[in-house]
Design a protein around this motif. Structure first.
Motif, PDB file in Angstrom:
ATOM      1  N   UNK A  73     -22.412 -66.069 -44.422  1.00 20.64           N
ATOM      2  CA  UNK A  73     -23.476 -65.476 -43.602  1.00 20.64           C
ATOM      3  C   UNK A  73     -23.404 -63.956 -43.623  1.00 20.64           C
ATOM      4  N   UNK A  74     -22.200 -63.440 -43.816  1.00 20.97           N
ATOM      5  CA  UNK A  74     -22.007 -61.992 -43.845  1.00 20.97           C
ATOM      6  C   UNK A  74     -21.832 -61.455 -45.255  1.00 20.97           C
ATOM      7  N   UNK A  75     -21.925 -62.325 -46.255  1.00 20.07           N
ATOM      8  CA  UNK A  75     -21.723 -61.909 -47.654  1.00 20.07           C
ATOM      9  C   UNK A  75     -20.408 -61.154 -47.823  1.00 20.07           C
ATOM     10  N   UNK A  76     -19.383 -61.655 -47.184  1.00 20.51           N
ATOM     11  CA  UNK A  76     -18.104 -60.954 -47.147  1.00 20.51           C
ATOM     12  C   UNK A  76     -16.968 -61.866 -47.583  1.00 20.51           C
ATOM     13  N   UNK A  77     -16.055 -61.286 -48.361  1.00 21.08           N
ATOM     14  CA  UNK A  77     -14.853 -61.986 -48.768  1.00 21.08           C
ATOM     15  C   UNK A  77     -13.657 -61.247 -48.184  1.00 21.08           C
ATOM     16  N   UNK A  78     -12.643 -62.011 -47.805  1.00 20.04           N
ATOM     17  CA  UNK A  78     -11.443 -61.455 -47.191  1.00 20.04           C
ATOM     18  C   UNK A  78     -10.217 -61.846 -48.006  1.00 20.04           C
ATOM     19  N   UNK A  79      -9.205 -61.011 -47.913  1.00 24.27           N
ATOM     20  CA  UNK A  79      -7.917 -61.349 -48.506  1.00 24.27           C
ATOM     21  C   UNK A  79      -6.846 -61.042 -47.482  1.00 24.27           C
ATOM     22  N   UNK A  80      -6.271 -62.098 -46.935  1.00 21.96           N
ATOM     23  CA  UNK A  80      -5.181 -61.942 -45.990  1.00 21.96           C
ATOM     24  C   UNK A  80      -3.883 -61.948 -46.788  1.00 21.96           C
ATOM     25  N   UNK A  81      -3.102 -60.895 -46.642  1.00 24.17           N
ATOM     26  CA  UNK A  81      -1.872 -60.735 -47.403  1.00 24.17           C
ATOM     27  C   UNK A  81      -0.692 -60.702 -46.440  1.00 24.17           C
ATOM     28  N   UNK A  82       0.156 -61.710 -46.539  1.00 21.51           N
ATOM     29  CA  UNK A  82       1.355 -61.795 -45.707  1.00 21.51           C
ATOM     30  C   UNK A  82       2.605 -61.633 -46.565  1.00 21.51           C
ATOM     31  N   UNK A  83       3.712 -61.386 -45.900  1.00 22.78           N
ATOM     32  CA  UNK A  83       5.004 -61.260 -46.591  1.00 22.78           C
ATOM     33  C   UNK A  83       4.905 -60.326 -47.796  1.00 22.78           C
ATOM     34  N   UNK A  84       4.312 -59.189 -47.565  1.00 24.36           N
ATOM     35  CA  UNK A  84       4.070 -58.254 -48.665  1.00 24.36           C
ATOM     36  C   UNK A  84       5.367 -57.729 -49.261  1.00 24.36           C
ATOM     37  N   UNK A  85       5.348 -57.534 -50.549  1.00 22.98           N
ATOM     38  CA  UNK A  85       6.505 -57.056 -51.315  1.00 22.98           C
ATOM     39  C   UNK A  85       6.146 -55.729 -51.987  1.00 22.98           C
ATOM     40  N   UNK A  86       7.140 -54.926 -52.310  1.00 18.60           N
ATOM     41  CA  UNK A  86       6.835 -53.675 -53.021  1.00 18.60           C
ATOM     42  C   UNK A  86       6.046 -53.902 -54.308  1.00 18.60           C
ATOM     43  N   UNK A  87       6.277 -55.022 -54.956  1.00 15.18           N
ATOM     44  CA  UNK A  87       5.552 -55.298 -56.199  1.00 15.18           C
ATOM     45  C   UNK A  87       4.092 -55.653 -55.973  1.00 15.18           C
ATOM     46  N   UNK A  88       3.676 -55.789 -54.739  1.00 11.75           N
ATOM     47  CA  UNK A  88       2.251 -55.983 -54.432  1.00 11.75           C
ATOM     48  C   UNK A  88       1.501 -54.646 -54.386  1.00 11.75           C
ATOM     49  N   UNK A  89       2.232 -53.561 -54.477  1.00 13.72           N
ATOM     50  CA  UNK A  89       1.599 -52.242 -54.463  1.00 13.72           C
ATOM     51  C   UNK A  89       0.661 -52.099 -55.649  1.00 13.72           C
ATOM     52  N   UNK A  90      -0.593 -51.776 -55.353  1.00 16.14           N
ATOM     53  CA  UNK A  90      -1.614 -51.681 -56.400  1.00 16.14           C
ATOM     54  C   UNK A  90      -2.925 -51.223 -55.774  1.00 16.14           C
ATOM     55  N   UNK A  91      -3.875 -50.928 -56.635  1.00 22.63           N
ATOM     56  CA  UNK A  91      -5.255 -50.747 -56.198  1.00 22.63           C
ATOM     57  C   UNK A  91      -5.935 -52.109 -56.284  1.00 22.63           C
ATOM     58  N   UNK A  92      -6.482 -52.552 -55.181  1.00 25.62           N
ATOM     59  CA  UNK A  92      -7.140 -53.854 -55.113  1.00 25.62           C
ATOM     60  C   UNK A  92      -8.656 -53.649 -55.174  1.00 25.62           C
ATOM     61  N   UNK A  93      -9.294 -54.392 -56.064  1.00 21.37           N
ATOM     62  CA  UNK A  93     -10.743 -54.290 -56.244  1.00 21.37           C
ATOM     63  C   UNK A  93     -11.379 -55.655 -56.044  1.00 21.37           C
TER      64      UNK A  93
END
Length: 121
Positions: A73-93
């Motif tokens: 309904x909102x034309x929106x996508x979400x990404x919930x990120x838990x237990x983040x690690x240093x290797x998750x560091x990035x530009x997210x598109x």
């Protein structure tokens, strides 16, 4: 048609973030939506993907930690990120496979601007 991403930032290892990506403009329909990421010196990789019906798939590196969802309904996508690690560091598109109102017979891939996620203590 535009996609606007938000929600990145700096978080400590083990922390959480939620990214959002909203599509706007003259949209007829949205099929799949998802997220890619690219870290410095590395190739871009698919993080998560969700169909219009809600079926999701994930990169092996984030399974069990990340959850993709969408609000049609909102034309929106979400990404919930838990237990983040240093290797998750990035530009997210984010991206969306969209049929514009004026070109309903054609599906195009639209990209949002990247949002930086940095996981560091």
């Amino acid at each position: 048609v535009q996609l606007q991403a938000s929600g990145g930032g700096l978080v400590q290892p083990g922390g959480s973030l939620r990214l959002s990506c909203a599509a706007s403009g003259s949209i007829f329909s949205i099929n799949a939506m998802g997220w890619y990421r690219q870290a410095p010196g590395k190739q871009r990789e698919m993080v998560a993907h969700i169909t219009s019906g809600g079926s999701a798939n994930y990169a092996d590196s984030v399974k069990g930690r990340f959850t993709i969802s969408r609000d049609n309904a909102k034309n929106t996508v979400y990404l919930r990120m838990n237990s983040l690690k240093p290797e998750d560091t990035a530009v997210y598109s984010c991206y969306g496979r969209i049929r514009p109102q004026d070109f309903r017979d054609n599906e195009y891939i639209y990209w949002g601007q990247g949002t930086q996620v940095t996981v560091s203590s």
